[in-house]
Scaffold this motif. Structure first.
Motif, PDB file in Angstrom:
ATOM      1  N   GLY A   8       0.805  -1.220   0.000  1.00  5.27           N
ATOM      2  CA  GLY A   8       0.000   0.000   0.000  1.00  5.27           C
ATOM      3  C   GLY A   8       0.836   1.268   0.000  1.00  5.27           C
ATOM      4  O   GLY A   8       0.393   2.313  -0.496  1.00  5.27           O
ATOM      5  N   LEU A   9       2.072   1.178   0.547  1.00  5.71           N
ATOM      6  CA  LEU A   9       2.925   2.365   0.579  1.00  5.71           C
ATOM      7  C   LEU A   9       3.338   2.770  -0.835  1.00  5.71           C
ATOM      8  O   LEU A   9       3.403   3.966  -1.156  1.00  5.71           O
TER       9      LEU A   9
ATOM     10  N   TYR B 188       1.583   2.144  -3.575  1.00  4.46           N
ATOM     11  CA  TYR B 188       0.381   2.732  -4.169  1.00  4.46           C
ATOM     12  C   TYR B 188       0.174   4.156  -3.651  1.00  4.46           C
ATOM     13  O   TYR B 188      -0.248   5.045  -4.401  1.00  4.46           O
ATOM     14  N   TYR B 189       0.466   4.365  -2.382  1.00  9.10           N
ATOM     15  CA  TYR B 189       0.261   5.684  -1.768  1.00  9.10           C
ATOM     16  C   TYR B 189       1.092   6.756  -2.465  1.00  9.10           C
ATOM     17  O   TYR B 189       0.609   7.849  -2.763  1.00  9.10           O
ATOM     18  N   TYR B 190       2.358   6.433  -2.745  1.00  6.78           N
ATOM     19  CA  TYR B 190       3.252   7.425  -3.333  1.00  6.78           C
ATOM     20  C   TYR B 190       3.164   7.508  -4.854  1.00  6.78           C
ATOM     21  O   TYR B 190       3.377   8.580  -5.434  1.00  6.78           O
ATOM     22  N   PHE B 191       2.855   6.387  -5.528  1.00  3.26           N
ATOM     23  CA  PHE B 191       2.982   6.356  -6.979  1.00  3.26           C
ATOM     24  C   PHE B 191       1.716   5.954  -7.725  1.00  3.26           C
ATOM     25  O   PHE B 191       1.679   6.044  -8.948  1.00  3.26           O
ATOM     26  N   GLY B 192       0.693   5.479  -7.015  1.00  3.85           N
ATOM     27  CA  GLY B 192      -0.595   5.190  -7.638  1.00  3.85           C
ATOM     28  C   GLY B 192      -0.700   3.821  -8.276  1.00  3.85           C
ATOM     29  O   GLY B 192      -1.752   3.192  -8.246  1.00  3.85           O
ATOM     30  N   SER B 193       0.394   3.308  -8.880  1.00  4.01           N
ATOM     31  CA  SER B 193       0.364   2.028  -9.571  1.00  4.01           C
ATOM     32  C   SER B 193       1.805   1.575  -9.823  1.00  4.01           C
ATOM     33  O   SER B 193       2.753   2.348  -9.630  1.00  4.01           O
ATOM     34  N   LYS B 194       1.954   0.344 -10.288  1.00  9.33           N
ATOM     35  CA  LYS B 194       3.300  -0.134 -10.632  1.00  9.33           C
ATOM     36  C   LYS B 194       3.883   0.702 -11.773  1.00  9.33           C
ATOM     37  O   LYS B 194       5.061   1.065 -11.758  1.00  9.33           O
TER      38      LYS B 194
END
Length: 217
Positions: free
Chosen positions: A55-56, A58-64
């Motif tokens: 989740g971290l 995703y938190y900073y970058f939204g997606s791979k």
């Protein structure tokens, strides 16, 4: 509305701690993607090897993909900054400094350099566009050093771009099999650039190759 706001916050615009954490994740990602292709790494793999909760990321970058593009963009900024330094120097010295800075970056940031040049994801139009932007920035920097201006004809651009593409391949091989010192590698690339500049001059006399200065030191 609260959920929407929380989704917009992630991109590292918060506290210094948040920016440092984001930079740390980018540094980890450079190493991961340098050794493994984009498609071969799942978010679970990335989180496990980075020792963070998924989740971290995703938190900073939204997606791979957002994570990967952030890694590429950050690497590009570092390389272009290094290569574009020393604008105050005379033309020939500036060319030497540009090539030396380029090699230093590749030598000391190998994962980032590989990510920029080889991409590691097969054909990806957006990643290739970023890489092409780096090439154009290096071409402009070399043109400014050689001719004192960044605006050049299509022939000059192609001559310099051909040299830049050959430098990428040679530099990748150099960091993988470091048999030459950086000084020797720099001088080799400077001399091959000199050949490219002389070929350009033959075809376009309006762009004379700069005369090499005597390098006594």
């Amino acid at each position: 509305m609260r959920q929407q706001r929380a989704a917009v916050r992630p991109h590292g615009r918060g506290t210094e701690r948040s920016l440092a954490r984001r930079a740390e994740l980018i540094a980890i990602g450079r190493k991961l993607f340098a050794d493994t292709s984009y498609d071969a790494l799942s978010m679970d793999d990335i989180a496990r090897q980075a020792h963070v909760a998924k989740g971290l990321i995703y938190y900073y970058f939204g997606s791979k993909r957002g994570y990967y593009l952030a890694i590429i963009q950050d690497s590009v900024a570092g390389l272009v900054t290094c290569a574009s330094s020393a604008l105050e120097l005379p033309a020939v010295d500036r060319v030497h400094r540009t090539i030396d800075s380029y090699l230093r970056y590749a030598e000391h940031h190998q994962a980032a350099y590989r990510a920029i040049v080889s991409g590691g994801v097969g054909f990806d139009a957006e990643v290739h566009a970023i890489r092409d932007g780096v090439r154009e920035a290096i071409v402009t920097t070399i043109a400014e050093g050689a001719y004192g201006r960044g605006e050049i004809t299509p022939l000059v651009r192609m001559g310099l771009l051909s040299w830049v593409c050959s430098v990428e391949g040679a530099t990748l091989d150099w960091i993988d099999r470091p048999g030459l010192s950086r000084d020797t590698m720099r001088e080799l690339l400077v001399k091959t650039l000199g050949g490219a500049l002389r070929a350009i001059e033959e075809l376009d006399p309006a762009h004379p190759a700069p005369q090499p200065a005597r390098r006594d030191a």
